[in-house]
Design an enzyme around this catalytic site. Structure first.
Site, PDB file in Angstrom:
ATOM      1  N   ARG B  51       0.741  -1.365   0.241  1.00 46.92           N
ATOM      2  CA  ARG B  51       0.040  -0.051   0.100  1.00 46.92           C
ATOM      3  C   ARG B  51       1.027   1.322  -0.031  1.00 46.92           C
ATOM      4  NH1 ARG B  51      -2.595  -1.128   5.756  1.00 46.92           N
ATOM      5  NH2 ARG B  51      -2.748  -3.437   5.658  1.00 46.92           N
ATOM      6  N   ASP B  53       0.246   5.315   1.466  1.00 44.73           N
ATOM      7  CA  ASP B  53      -0.729   6.310   2.154  1.00 44.73           C
ATOM      8  C   ASP B  53      -1.368   7.344   1.647  1.00 44.73           C
ATOM      9  OD1 ASP B  53      -0.617   4.838   4.415  1.00 44.73           O
ATOM     10  OD2 ASP B  53       1.094   5.921   5.560  1.00 44.73           O
ATOM     11  N   TYR B 111      12.276   3.710  -2.347  1.00 43.08           N
ATOM     12  CA  TYR B 111      11.792   5.001  -1.937  1.00 43.08           C
ATOM     13  C   TYR B 111      12.289   6.138  -2.128  1.00 43.08           C
ATOM     14  CZ  TYR B 111       7.769   2.256  -0.095  1.00 43.08           C
ATOM     15  OH  TYR B 111       6.675   1.465   0.329  1.00 43.08           O
ATOM     16  N   ARG B 199       8.981   7.700   6.045  1.00 46.88           N
ATOM     17  CA  ARG B 199       8.737   8.906   6.318  1.00 46.88           C
ATOM     18  C   ARG B 199       9.175   9.252   7.964  1.00 46.88           C
ATOM     19  NH1 ARG B 199       2.381   9.032   5.703  1.00 46.88           N
ATOM     20  NH2 ARG B 199       2.539  10.963   7.446  1.00 46.88           N
TER      21      ARG B 199
END
Lengths: 247, 247
Positions: B51, B53, B111, B199
């Site tokens: 997933r 966010d 990422y 994050r």
């Protein structure tokens, strides 16, 4: 009362254009709403260097307004930006003389138009570029730019919807095309621009870039002084009001 | 039936996240809606590599699904993109074996996190960067990255809301920071990532960049195996799922 000049940036994607109109949110309405808050609800009218259409962006739009507030110059930006939407922001504020006029005093403007020239779209640039799949001939478009530069009657590059009554003669100091990786950037700098002029110039140059029209054809298009002779109007999303000049 | 793998790009700004949920539009729902149209209303379920966010973007998300349709491979992208929203697009389609699984077969992910490091925001990048005004010390953040690389228990960098029951040991092959003009780009490449891990890593590195924390402190934070020891969770808008790896 003192007169202030603000330099403003905005992302025009979600607006019905710069100028206040009955239906639709506009850049001007948002600026006046924010100034109204600072003036405790009193209406503050702003005057811009000119309008921009729905979906057109600005890096250096200029507006002026009069205020009775005694706010230190450096605080205007700091006070306005948090109450403006995050797609409209003040870049700088300056004190100007009481006869300064953001529209009448302009000595020139610069616009840039961004084209994504690649077989695939770049969705992260979708609001800021016009996507053209066909490989564009930048050299041919540069040659065509030479015919645009100078003092000409630009009737052929003016939307018939224009309400300009006077002369359509304008001087273009710079018309140029550069490629930066997958983006092609058109720059137009001149004394003034007619309604949709930059988008029609870009649309016509893109036809040259696609070899649908010869670079040399621009002379004939300009001389015809008729909108039908120029190319299509390029979509608004690629267009930026880059800078407004004053003496 | 054959199994297909799609590589997908999306701008997560206006979505409630990747995964289908009762309230809120999601990336998965849009992809399944488009596939449903291609399959004349039959429900087609897609499975993603993982997933993302709300507000998080992807340049190379991967999904798989099964189809009875006999469509030439090169036509999937051409058929899906016009019926997908313009902020979700298919990059490529590949045929895979019937036991390929987009989630279980991943061998790693990359990422990237984008920070705008400038006193003023860039409103044209507002959905794709996290704005940090204070001048960041890139060298200090690069030193801190050395402690992140390698095989560690990343419990300190995992949201307590995570539903991961098993081991929180992951191997990070690359953690790096580079500056490109006013943007700072954080790259994290590894075998797997916990919930909010990128994050929280970025939020912690930003504290190092602001000299609120020493680079060497990262060792202690990792060893503590407790979320409270790491820094804040950086906002979603700067985060991109860049690439998903398979053998």
């Amino acid at each position: 009362m003192e007169r202030l000049r603000l330099t403003i940036q905005y992302d025009g994607t979600f607006y019905a254009g710069y100028q206040v109109q009955p239906n639709g949110n506009t850049i001007q309405a948002e600026i006046e709403k924010a100034l109204g808050k600072m003036h405790k609800g009193h209406i503050v009218k702003v005057t811009a260097s000119g309008r921009t259409d729905a979906g057109v962006h600005a890096l250096g739009q200029v507006v002026h307004f009069d205020t009775p507030l005694n706010v230190p110059l450096e605080n205007w930006k700091r006070a306005l930006n948090p109450i403006l939407p995050d797609d409209i922001q003040v870049v700088s504020a300056e004190r100007v003389s009481s006869d300064f006029h953001a529209r009448y005093d302009t000595t020139g403007k610069e616009y840039r138009y961004f084209v994504r020239n690649h077989k695939d779209p770049d969705l992260f640039r979708r609001h800021y570029t016009h996507h053209v799949r066909a490989d564009l001939d930048v050299e041919a478009m540069m040659r065509a730019c030479q015919y645009i530069e100078g003092k000409h009657d630009f009737t052929s590059f003016c939307s018939p919807k224009s309400d300009v009554k006077g002369s359509k003669v304008r001087t273009i100091h710079e018309a140029s095309v550069t490629r930066q990786e997958s983006e092609i950037i058109f720059t137009f700098r001149g004394t003034g621009f007619l309604y949709n002029m930059v988008r029609i110039l870009t649309g016509t140059l893109l036809e040259v870039g696609r070899h649908e029209r010869e670079a040399e054809d621009l002379t004939r298009v300009i001389e015809a002084e008729h909108r039908d002779e120029a190319g299509n109007t390029a979509p608004p999303r690629g267009l930026f009001l880059w800078q407004v000049y004053y003496d």
